[in-house]
Scaffold this motif. Structure first.
Motif, mmCIF file in Angstrom:
data_model
loop_
_atom_site.group_PDB
_atom_site.id
_atom_site.type_symbol
_atom_site.label_atom_id
_atom_site.label_comp_id
_atom_site.label_asym_id
_atom_site.label_seq_id
_atom_site.Cartn_x
_atom_site.Cartn_y
_atom_site.Cartn_z
ATOM 1 N N ASP A 71 -19.379 14.943 32.365
ATOM 2 C CA ASP A 71 -19.391 16.149 31.645
ATOM 3 C C ASP A 71 -20.442 16.158 30.622
ATOM 4 N N SER A 72 -20.882 15.103 29.888
ATOM 5 C CA SER A 72 -21.777 15.420 28.957
ATOM 6 C C SER A 72 -23.342 16.021 29.868
ATOM 7 N N THR A 73 -23.524 15.505 30.811
ATOM 8 C CA THR A 73 -24.674 15.817 31.612
ATOM 9 C C THR A 73 -24.457 17.460 32.101
ATOM 10 N N GLY B 280 -22.799 19.615 30.152
ATOM 11 C CA GLY B 280 -22.804 20.276 29.110
ATOM 12 C C GLY B 280 -24.512 20.425 28.786
#
Length: 402
Positions: free
Chosen positions: A253-255, A257
């Motif tokens: 999810d962070s990547t 984002g």
């Protein structure tokens, strides 16, 4: 180029647009989290996005007639205040049905605000400066695309999604205050001396007038329809974007984002390029954007890792900024201000219906045939549409429109 003394009102308008756009991103992210927390259902969140084209269908058949007959500045202020009021109410609602109803009303106001602000800025900005202004406007919108999620995240840390929602209500009030100090550019009166009253007969006649204009100016109408097709394909493919990144490319999810931030950087660089090189021909801007935006989607569709996915994202958003700026300038320069609100509203109904149909179809096909396969096929068809747009706007016999 605009003289320094003439920058005051355009800068104020850009400030109002920027404040409103930034608040809209914070509101959207916060509302998604609130509904997801209430229901635990991704489908419940997806309804929020379905309500956007639904709201357009509820307003577009009559809103154009209203926009072209009232004071644009006063209408923009009223719509900002109405949106601020309903957004302020959202945190106090514990019924999902009431939240959806409130969001529908907010979206309806937004669907009217968009074409109203377009007419106003077309009147405010001289023809020779519209391309540069549109580039700066695109830059501000893309900055909100990047800063909005960051601000939302910070507000979630120090407060809650409800705080973020209420701050967006404040942002809309600030936007209304900024619009209040802008000049009044309208004196909307009929031949009899009073504003023409809205009725079904008036709306029917307005539709006939738009269709008559489209028939006698087929190139303008055809370019508008084709560009609507670009919007339809982008919306449909974007609905698979998160699933493609997380389930097919297996990004965290962070990547993902960070990937979205790369897209925002592409828009910013594209917008700044246009602002600094504002003498580029409008048809070149549209052609370049129409071809390379779907090309970016194709790169993303065939990507196997984050690097290629980010190249695809940057390419499509960089090119999209050219397409948007070129199309907005083309639209402002060729559609008469007197029917601009009606023109966009009538064609907006067709666009909204296509968005709903295509997005639903592509979602169902992705479930049956797989996300990557559908994304690749959709991107190839999108590329064909983009090529058709390019051929259309580069037709030398139509150079008078550009």
């Amino acid at each position: 180029m605009l003289k320094i003394s003439n920058w005051k009102n355009p800068l104020l308008l850009l400030l109002g647009i920027g404040v409103s756009n930034l608040g809209a991103w914070v509101y959207l992210i916060a509302l998604n989290l609130i509904v997801l927390d209430m229901t635990g259902s991704p489908f419940a969140v997806s309804i929020l996005y379905i309500l956007i084209p639904v709201s357009a269908l509820c307003t577009n058949f009559w809103s154009g007639s209203l926009i072209d007959r009232v004071n644009k500045r006063k209408l923009m202020i009223l719509l900002d205040l109405l949106r601020a009021f309903f957004i302020f109410l959202l945190p106090f609602m514990d019924s999902l049905l009431f939240i959806y109803l409130c969001v529908l009303l907010i979206n309806m106001a937004s669907s009217i605000f968009g074409p109203t602000s377009m007419v106003y800025m077309t009147k405010l900005i001289p023809k020779t400066n519209r391309q540069r202004f549109n580039a700066l406007r695109n830059f501000i919108n893309s900055s909100g695309f990047i800063l909005g999620p960051s601000i939302a995240g910070f507000l979630f840390i120090i407060g809650s999604p409800y705080l973020a929602i209420q701050l967006n209500s404040l942002a809309l009030c600030m936007s209304a205050a900024i619009i209040l100090v802008l000049p009044n550019l309208d004196n909307v009166k009929s031949a009899a001396g009073n504003p023409e009253k809205m009725s079904l007969r008036v709306i029917r006649n307005d539709w006939i007038e738009v269709l008559r204009f489209s028939k006698s100016n087929r190139h303008i109408a055809w370019v508008y329809v084709l560009f609507s097709g670009i919007t339809v394909f982008m919306t449909g493919l974007d609905s698979l974007e998160a699933a493609f990144a997380t389930r097919v490319l297996l990004l965290s999810d962070s990547t993902y984002g960070f990937l979205v931030s790369v897209a925002g950087i592409g828009i910013i660089i594209g917008s700044l390029t246009n602002a600094l090189a504002s003498r580029l021909q409008t048809n070149f801007l549209i052609s370049f954007g129409a071809v390379f935006t779907p090309f970016g989607y194709l790169i993303f569709a065939f990507s196997q890792n984050f690097i290629w996915a980010s190249i695809g994202f940057f390419t499509l958003t960089f090119a999209l900024s050219f397409a948007n700026i070129g199309f907005l300038t083309f639209y402002q320069n060729n559609v008469p201000i007197t029917i601009m609100g009606r023109f966009s509203s009538v064609f907006g109904i067709v666009e909204a219906l296509l968005i709903i149909s295509f997005t639903a179809a592509i979602g169902i096909l992705a479930e049956v045939y797989g996300i990557r396969s559908v994304y690749i096929i959709g991107s190839f068809i999108f590329f064909a549409v983009g090529f058709l747009v390019s051929v259309t706007v580069l037709d030398k016999t139509k150079s008078v429109y550009y």
